[in-house]
Design an enzyme around this catalytic site. Structure first.
Site, short mmCIF file in Angstrom:
data_model
loop_
_atom_site.label_atom_id
_atom_site.label_comp_id
_atom_site.label_asym_id
_atom_site.label_seq_id
_atom_site.Cartn_x
_atom_site.Cartn_y
_atom_site.Cartn_z
N LYS A 111 27.82 -13.87 -9.30
CA LYS A 111 26.59 -14.55 -9.71
C LYS A 111 25.43 -14.26 -8.77
CE LYS A 111 28.34 -18.32 -12.51
NZ LYS A 111 28.39 -19.76 -12.71
N LYS A 194 34.90 -10.18 -19.16
CA LYS A 194 35.21 -11.53 -19.63
C LYS A 194 34.19 -12.00 -20.68
CE LYS A 194 34.28 -15.05 -16.99
NZ LYS A 194 34.17 -16.01 -15.88
N LYS A 197 29.20 -16.96 -21.23
CA LYS A 197 27.96 -17.55 -21.72
C LYS A 197 26.76 -16.73 -21.26
CE LYS A 197 29.78 -22.12 -20.83
NZ LYS A 197 29.68 -23.29 -19.98
P1 TYM Z 1 32.85 -23.05 -17.12
O1 TYM Z 1 31.85 -24.03 -17.62
O2 TYM Z 1 32.40 -21.67 -16.77
O3 TYM Z 1 34.01 -22.88 -18.17
C1 TYM Z 1 34.70 -24.01 -18.69
C2 TYM Z 1 36.16 -23.67 -18.87
O4 TYM Z 1 36.31 -22.54 -19.74
C3 TYM Z 1 37.14 -21.55 -19.11
N1 TYM Z 1 36.68 -20.22 -19.52
C4 TYM Z 1 37.47 -19.28 -20.04
N2 TYM Z 1 38.79 -19.27 -20.34
C5 TYM Z 1 39.28 -18.16 -20.88
N3 TYM Z 1 38.55 -17.05 -21.14
C6 TYM Z 1 37.23 -17.00 -20.86
N4 TYM Z 1 36.51 -15.93 -21.14
C7 TYM Z 1 36.64 -18.16 -20.28
N5 TYM Z 1 35.37 -18.48 -19.89
C8 TYM Z 1 35.43 -19.73 -19.42
C9 TYM Z 1 36.96 -21.79 -17.63
O5 TYM Z 1 38.05 -21.28 -16.89
C10 TYM Z 1 36.86 -23.29 -17.55
O6 TYM Z 1 38.14 -23.88 -17.52
N6 TYM Z 1 33.69 -24.27 -12.38
C11 TYM Z 1 34.01 -24.62 -13.74
C12 TYM Z 1 33.61 -26.04 -14.11
C13 TYM Z 1 34.13 -27.10 -13.21
C14 TYM Z 1 35.45 -27.60 -13.14
C15 TYM Z 1 35.44 -28.64 -12.19
C16 TYM Z 1 36.63 -27.25 -13.81
C17 TYM Z 1 33.38 -27.83 -12.32
N7 TYM Z 1 34.18 -28.77 -11.72
C18 TYM Z 1 36.60 -29.35 -11.85
C19 TYM Z 1 37.78 -27.96 -13.47
C20 TYM Z 1 37.77 -29.00 -12.52
C21 TYM Z 1 33.25 -23.68 -14.65
O7 TYM Z 1 32.29 -23.07 -14.28
O8 TYM Z 1 33.69 -23.67 -15.92
#
Ligand code: TYM
Length: 332
Positions: A111, A194, A197
């Site tokens: 990022k 991957k 978004k």
């Molecule tokens: P975020 O918002 O990017 O994504 C949310 C969830 O979706 C999963 N994900 C995917 N899984 C499979 N294939 C993909 N291409 C894909 N893109 C996204 C992510 O693994 C995630 O589970 N840091 C985290 C948010 C967060 C969080 C937390 C998660 C903040 N605090 C505490 C768990 C516990 C994030 O950016 O997710």
């Protein structure tokens, strides 16, 4: 005791990767114990956000949780910024996190890009806040997609550092739950990237609210290779697009990857694409319709989030208070 916590960022639209890698598993796990599902708006502002859009996206993510099957009678849904313990514990845990650990985080490197000098402290500290999200509830299990594995390992390291420093067994080391066939959903335009978004091409992903026509179009245009579909999993190692489309089919149809491979062995991509389109529309259509209906009553969503924050706060506050006591802060 099982206490599940997970979250998603209210940035842009949710896509099929978010659904298959995380949300679908949350729904399946929710009768195991206590669950907290957070909309991580503090994390969202680690990259610039338009305030109006952030409010809308925060509600939209909450609506997506509910539309996908999170039951508010069973699970707590809340906005991270409504529970101040996250930010407070984030600061404390930052004092137990060596820079060397943060320098290893691949998501930060991706990022921040090349221009490190202008990368923001919030983005750098992002994984520490994520550790706080989890540890402030003493969560035991964290269902996430594969891309969050490194952050979960860091969370365990930070919890361990705190426990060792005060010679306590205070923070449990949370278990990542990376479940199902689609733990890493790839871009429809490039099977080595991957699904994300932030990809500039909307054709690279299927959004949760895409219309049936758009889903069909995106799958029709998805990248393939010239060969017929393979007979064995080993052959997929060098065929990322075939691998991804078969994975999506398996996850959406609730069959194993092996069964999906067997079903399409020797067939052309067109057959897989046709069946994938059908199952994607069948699974996502009702969720999108529920999301749209929920978004018509934003007051109801806000009430759910307020109620969730109250319950989340009731769990977090005693844990935060005990953390402060261990650290040696004068009781207020
Ligand atoms: P975020 O918002 O990017 O994504 C949310 C969830 O979706 C999963 N994900 C995917 N899984 C499979 N294939 C993909 N291409 C894909 N893109 C996204 C992510 O693994 C995630 O589970 N840091 C985290 C948010 C967060 C969080 C937390 C998660 C903040 N605090 C505490 C768990 C516990 C994030 O950016 O997710």
């Amino acid at each position: 005791m099982t206490r599940i916590l997970s979250g998603m960022q209210p940035t842009n639209q949710l896509h099929l990767g978010n659904y298959l890698g995380a949300l679908k598993n949350w729904v399946a796990l929710q009768d195991r114990g206590e669950n907290l599902f957070c909309v991580v708006d503090l994390h969202a502002i680690t990259v610039p956000q338009d305030p109006e859009t952030l409010i809308r996206s925060t509600r939209e993510i909450a609506a997506a949780y509910i539309a996908a099957g999170i039951d508010t009678a069973q699970s707590i849904i809340f906005a991270q910024s409504h529970v101040s313990a996250h930010a407070e514990l984030g600061w404390i845990l930052g004092c137990f996190t060596p820079l060397g650990w943060l320098n290893r985080m691949t998501q930060f490197k991706e990022k921040a890009g090349k221009d490190r000098e202008n990368a923001l402290l919030g983005l750098y500290g992002y994984p520490v806040l994520m550790a706080a999200d989890i540890l402030t509830y003493h969560a035991t299990h964290v269902p996430v997609g594969e891309d969050q594995k490194q952050h979960l390992e860091l969370t365990r390291d930070i919890a361990g550092a705190f426990n060792r420093r005060y010679e306590v067994d205070f923070f449990p080391l949370p278990e990542p739950q990376i479940l199902g066939e689609a733990t890493r959903v790839m871009s429809l335009r490039d099977g080595t990237k991957k699904m994300s978004k932030s990809d500039p091409s909307d054709m690279s992903r299927i959004n949760m609210t895409d219309s049936p026509d758009l889903i069909a179009q995106k799958i029709r245009k998805a990248k393939t290779d010239p060969d017929a579909l393979p007979f064995s999993p080993d052959e997929l190692e060098t065929r990322p697009e075939a691998d991804n489309l078969l994975t999506l089919y398996a996850a959406l149809s609730d069959v194993s990857k092996r069964a999906a491979i067997a079903r399409f062995a020797g067939a052309q991509f067109s057959l897989l694409k046709a069946e994938l389109t059908e199952v994607a529309i069948e699974k996502l259509g009702p969720i999108a319709a529920r999301m749209t209906a929920l978004m018509e009553d934003t007051a109801a969503i806000d009430a759910i989030l307020r109620d969730g924050a109250e319950k989340a706060n009731a769990i977090a506050q005693p844990i935060l208070a005990e953390t402060k006591r261990l650290v040696g802060f004068l009781p207020g």
